[in-house]
Design a protein around this motif. Sequence first.
Motif, PDB file in Angstrom:
ATOM      1  N   SER A  35      75.336  80.132  54.933  1.00 23.49           N
ATOM      2  CA  SER A  35      74.058  80.882  55.182  1.00 23.49           C
ATOM      3  C   SER A  35      72.836  80.415  54.336  1.00 23.49           C
ATOM      4  O   SER A  35      71.592  80.816  54.665  1.00 23.49           O
ATOM      5  CB  SER A  35      74.298  82.050  54.709  1.00 23.49           C
ATOM      6  N   THR A  36      73.090  79.253  53.551  1.00 24.52           N
ATOM      7  CA  THR A  36      71.983  78.706  52.636  1.00 24.52           C
ATOM      8  C   THR A  36      70.842  78.076  53.752  1.00 24.52           C
ATOM      9  O   THR A  36      71.275  77.137  54.723  1.00 24.52           O
ATOM     10  CB  THR A  36      72.597  77.702  51.887  1.00 24.52           C
ATOM     11  N   LYS A  37      69.529  78.416  53.456  1.00 26.89           N
ATOM     12  CA  LYS A  37      68.407  77.609  54.210  1.00 26.89           C
ATOM     13  C   LYS A  37      67.515  76.781  53.463  1.00 26.89           C
ATOM     14  O   LYS A  37      66.666  75.983  54.086  1.00 26.89           O
ATOM     15  CB  LYS A  37      67.726  79.087  54.901  1.00 26.89           C
ATOM     16  N   LEU A  38      67.816  76.773  52.291  1.00 22.98           N
ATOM     17  CA  LEU A  38      67.005  76.057  51.224  1.00 22.98           C
ATOM     18  C   LEU A  38      67.665  75.765  49.888  1.00 22.98           C
ATOM     19  O   LEU A  38      68.405  76.554  49.151  1.00 22.98           O
ATOM     20  CB  LEU A  38      65.674  76.931  50.765  1.00 22.98           C
ATOM     21  N   ILE A  39      67.960  74.588  49.519  1.00 24.87           N
ATOM     22  CA  ILE A  39      68.464  74.043  48.280  1.00 24.87           C
ATOM     23  C   ILE A  39      67.115  73.902  47.104  1.00 24.87           C
ATOM     24  O   ILE A  39      66.290  72.791  47.681  1.00 24.87           O
ATOM     25  CB  ILE A  39      69.322  72.867  48.437  1.00 24.87           C
ATOM     26  N   ILE A  40      67.369  74.622  46.195  1.00 21.11           N
ATOM     27  CA  ILE A  40      66.148  74.061  45.217  1.00 21.11           C
ATOM     28  C   ILE A  40      66.894  72.927  44.017  1.00 21.11           C
ATOM     29  O   ILE A  40      67.803  73.480  43.444  1.00 21.11           O
ATOM     30  CB  ILE A  40      65.621  75.268  44.449  1.00 21.11           C
ATOM     31  N   ILE A  41      66.129  72.038  44.147  1.00 17.42           N
ATOM     32  CA  ILE A  41      66.908  70.914  42.984  1.00 17.42           C
ATOM     33  C   ILE A  41      65.929  71.035  41.793  1.00 17.42           C
ATOM     34  O   ILE A  41      64.754  70.365  41.886  1.00 17.42           O
ATOM     35  CB  ILE A  41      66.929  69.485  43.337  1.00 17.42           C
ATOM     36  N   THR A  42      66.587  71.587  40.791  1.00 13.25           N
ATOM     37  CA  THR A  42      65.682  71.841  39.526  1.00 13.25           C
ATOM     38  C   THR A  42      66.295  71.796  38.347  1.00 13.25           C
ATOM     39  O   THR A  42      67.623  72.079  38.354  1.00 13.25           O
ATOM     40  CB  THR A  42      64.693  72.918  39.624  1.00 13.25           C
ATOM     41  N   ASP A  43      65.896  71.302  37.023  1.00 13.76           N
ATOM     42  CA  ASP A  43      66.795  71.306  35.908  1.00 13.76           C
ATOM     43  C   ASP A  43      66.490  72.488  34.881  1.00 13.76           C
ATOM     44  O   ASP A  43      66.749  72.790  33.984  1.00 13.76           O
ATOM     45  CB  ASP A  43      66.498  70.021  35.216  1.00 13.76           C
ATOM     46  N   GLU A  44      65.331  73.315  35.584  1.00 13.40           N
ATOM     47  CA  GLU A  44      64.892  74.466  34.835  1.00 13.40           C
ATOM     48  C   GLU A  44      65.627  75.907  35.316  1.00 13.40           C
ATOM     49  O   GLU A  44      66.176  75.819  36.469  1.00 13.40           O
ATOM     50  CB  GLU A  44      63.474  74.762  34.658  1.00 13.40           C
ATOM     51  N   ASN A  45      65.779  76.869  34.409  1.00  9.64           N
ATOM     52  CA  ASN A  45      66.365  78.131  35.083  1.00  9.64           C
ATOM     53  C   ASN A  45      65.241  78.773  35.696  1.00  9.64           C
ATOM     54  O   ASN A  45      64.285  78.994  35.316  1.00  9.64           O
ATOM     55  CB  ASN A  45      66.885  78.850  33.787  1.00  9.64           C
ATOM     56  N   LEU A  46      65.712  79.292  37.033  1.00 12.51           N
ATOM     57  CA  LEU A  46      64.681  79.883  37.879  1.00 12.51           C
ATOM     58  C   LEU A  46      65.106  81.668  38.151  1.00 12.51           C
ATOM     59  O   LEU A  46      66.167  81.631  38.237  1.00 12.51           O
ATOM     60  CB  LEU A  46      64.488  79.399  39.361  1.00 12.51           C
ATOM     61  N   ASP A  47      63.923  82.144  37.972  1.00 12.08           N
ATOM     62  CA  ASP A  47      64.238  83.711  38.399  1.00 12.08           C
ATOM     63  C   ASP A  47      63.789  83.601  39.844  1.00 12.08           C
ATOM     64  O   ASP A  47      62.504  83.638  40.218  1.00 12.08           O
ATOM     65  CB  ASP A  47      63.410  84.421  37.480  1.00 12.08           C
ATOM     66  N   LEU A  48      64.661  83.650  40.734  1.00 11.56           N
ATOM     67  CA  LEU A  48      64.311  83.710  42.151  1.00 11.56           C
ATOM     68  C   LEU A  48      63.510  84.899  42.681  1.00 11.56           C
ATOM     69  O   LEU A  48      62.953  85.019  43.816  1.00 11.56           O
ATOM     70  CB  LEU A  48      65.740  83.640  43.126  1.00 11.56           C
ATOM     71  N   ASN A  49      63.424  85.800  41.814  1.00 11.88           N
ATOM     72  CA  ASN A  49      62.585  87.130  42.053  1.00 11.88           C
ATOM     73  C   ASN A  49      61.227  87.158  41.584  1.00 11.88           C
ATOM     74  O   ASN A  49      60.680  88.244  41.328  1.00 11.88           O
ATOM     75  CB  ASN A  49      63.433  88.502  41.433  1.00 11.88           C
ATOM     76  N   SER A  50      60.668  85.978  40.869  1.00 13.56           N
ATOM     77  CA  SER A  50      59.472  85.950  40.363  1.00 13.56           C
ATOM     78  C   SER A  50      58.495  85.878  41.556  1.00 13.56           C
ATOM     79  O   SER A  50      58.861  85.618  42.838  1.00 13.56           O
ATOM     80  CB  SER A  50      59.179  84.550  39.851  1.00 13.56           C
ATOM     81  N   LEU A  51      57.136  86.388  41.138  1.00 15.36           N
ATOM     82  CA  LEU A  51      56.154  86.777  42.201  1.00 15.36           C
ATOM     83  C   LEU A  51      55.810  85.309  43.118  1.00 15.36           C
ATOM     84  O   LEU A  51      55.744  85.297  44.210  1.00 15.36           O
ATOM     85  CB  LEU A  51      54.967  87.405  41.598  1.00 15.36           C
ATOM     86  N   LEU A  52      55.683  84.409  42.262  1.00 15.04           N
ATOM     87  CA  LEU A  52      55.291  83.092  42.786  1.00 15.04           C
ATOM     88  C   LEU A  52      56.334  82.611  43.788  1.00 15.04           C
ATOM     89  O   LEU A  52      56.175  82.190  45.048  1.00 15.04           O
ATOM     90  CB  LEU A  52      55.145  82.032  41.840  1.00 15.04           C
ATOM     91  N   LEU A  53      57.822  82.623  43.483  1.00 11.30           N
ATOM     92  CA  LEU A  53      58.754  82.251  44.283  1.00 11.30           C
ATOM     93  C   LEU A  53      59.042  83.192  45.522  1.00 11.30           C
ATOM     94  O   LEU A  53      59.270  82.664  46.682  1.00 11.30           O
ATOM     95  CB  LEU A  53      60.292  82.100  43.659  1.00 11.30           C
ATOM     96  N   LYS A  54      58.736  84.193  45.252  1.00 12.88           N
ATOM     97  CA  LYS A  54      58.812  85.183  46.339  1.00 12.88           C
ATOM     98  C   LYS A  54      57.574  84.865  47.268  1.00 12.88           C
ATOM     99  O   LYS A  54      58.080  84.993  48.822  1.00 12.88           O
ATOM    100  CB  LYS A  54      58.667  86.726  45.941  1.00 12.88           C
ATOM    101  N   ASP A  55      56.421  84.470  46.992  1.00 13.78           N
ATOM    102  CA  ASP A  55      55.491  84.241  47.695  1.00 13.78           C
ATOM    103  C   ASP A  55      55.868  83.087  48.563  1.00 13.78           C
ATOM    104  O   ASP A  55      55.539  82.707  49.917  1.00 13.78           O
ATOM    105  CB  ASP A  55      54.087  83.998  47.194  1.00 13.78           C
ATOM    106  N   ILE A  56      56.251  81.964  48.045  1.00  5.97           N
ATOM    107  CA  ILE A  56      56.755  80.735  48.404  1.00  5.97           C
ATOM    108  C   ILE A  56      57.923  81.048  49.519  1.00  5.97           C
ATOM    109  O   ILE A  56      57.756  80.381  50.808  1.00  5.97           O
ATOM    110  CB  ILE A  56      57.168  79.644  47.603  1.00  5.97           C
ATOM    111  N   PHE A  57      58.757  81.818  49.346  1.00  4.53           N
ATOM    112  CA  PHE A  57      60.039  81.895  50.166  1.00  4.53           C
ATOM    113  C   PHE A  57      59.461  82.767  51.555  1.00  4.53           C
ATOM    114  O   PHE A  57      60.078  82.626  52.425  1.00  4.53           O
ATOM    115  CB  PHE A  57      60.772  83.007  49.649  1.00  4.53           C
ATOM    116  N   LEU A  58      58.374  83.480  51.114  1.00  2.00           N
ATOM    117  CA  LEU A  58      57.872  84.439  52.327  1.00  2.00           C
ATOM    118  C   LEU A  58      57.207  83.489  53.344  1.00  2.00           C
ATOM    119  O   LEU A  58      57.330  83.530  54.656  1.00  2.00           O
ATOM    120  CB  LEU A  58      56.658  85.377  51.690  1.00  2.00           C
ATOM    121  N   ALA A  59      56.572  82.252  52.764  1.00  2.00           N
ATOM    122  CA  ALA A  59      55.865  81.467  53.473  1.00  2.00           C
ATOM    123  C   ALA A  59      56.906  80.659  54.299  1.00  2.00           C
ATOM    124  O   ALA A  59      56.589  80.076  55.447  1.00  2.00           O
ATOM    125  CB  ALA A  59      55.195  80.459  52.577  1.00  2.00           C
TER     126      ALA A  59
END
Length: 136
Positions: A35-59
Motif C-alpha cells: 500500500s506504500t505510495k511514498l518512501i522517505i529516505i532520511t536519517d532524522e526522526n520525522l513526525d508524519l503528522n507535522s503541519l508541513l509534512l501534512k501539507d506536502i502529503f496533501l500536494a
Amino acid sequence: MARRDKLLNQMGITQWVVRNPAVLRGERGVRIPDSTKLIIITDENLDLNSLLLKDIFLAMKVYPTDVVCINSEQLAMLPTPITINCWVLGSQSHPEGLKTTFISPVLDELATSNSAKRALWEQIYQYDENFSTKAV
C-alpha cells in the motif's frame, strides 16, 4: 585477476558476489508494504503528522499511512527494483535506480526556506501524473 580467480574461471566455475553482506550477518532486509505510495529516505526522526509534512502529503495526494520512512542504511536493503516514489530528505547521497526521486534539505531547513519549498513543489509538479496533482 588473482590466480584463484583464473583457475576457477578455467574450470568454468561461476563466482558469486554477495550484494548485501548485512543480510548474511543476520540483519533483516527492509520490507515495504504494497500500500506504500511514498518512501522517505532520511536519517532524522520525522513526525508524519507535522503541519508541513501534512501539507506536502496533501500536494502529493498521499496519506501518512501510505508513507514509509527509512534511513540511508536501510536503503541498501530494499528489494530492487524500487517502483515507489522516493523522497530523499536531507541526505547527501542520491540513490540511483529509483522510480521518481524528490530531493530536499532536512525538514527544519525546508520549513524556513521558501526557495527549498519552491524547489520541492516544482519536483512534485513535474511528476504530477504519479500523484494526480493538478494546478489550481
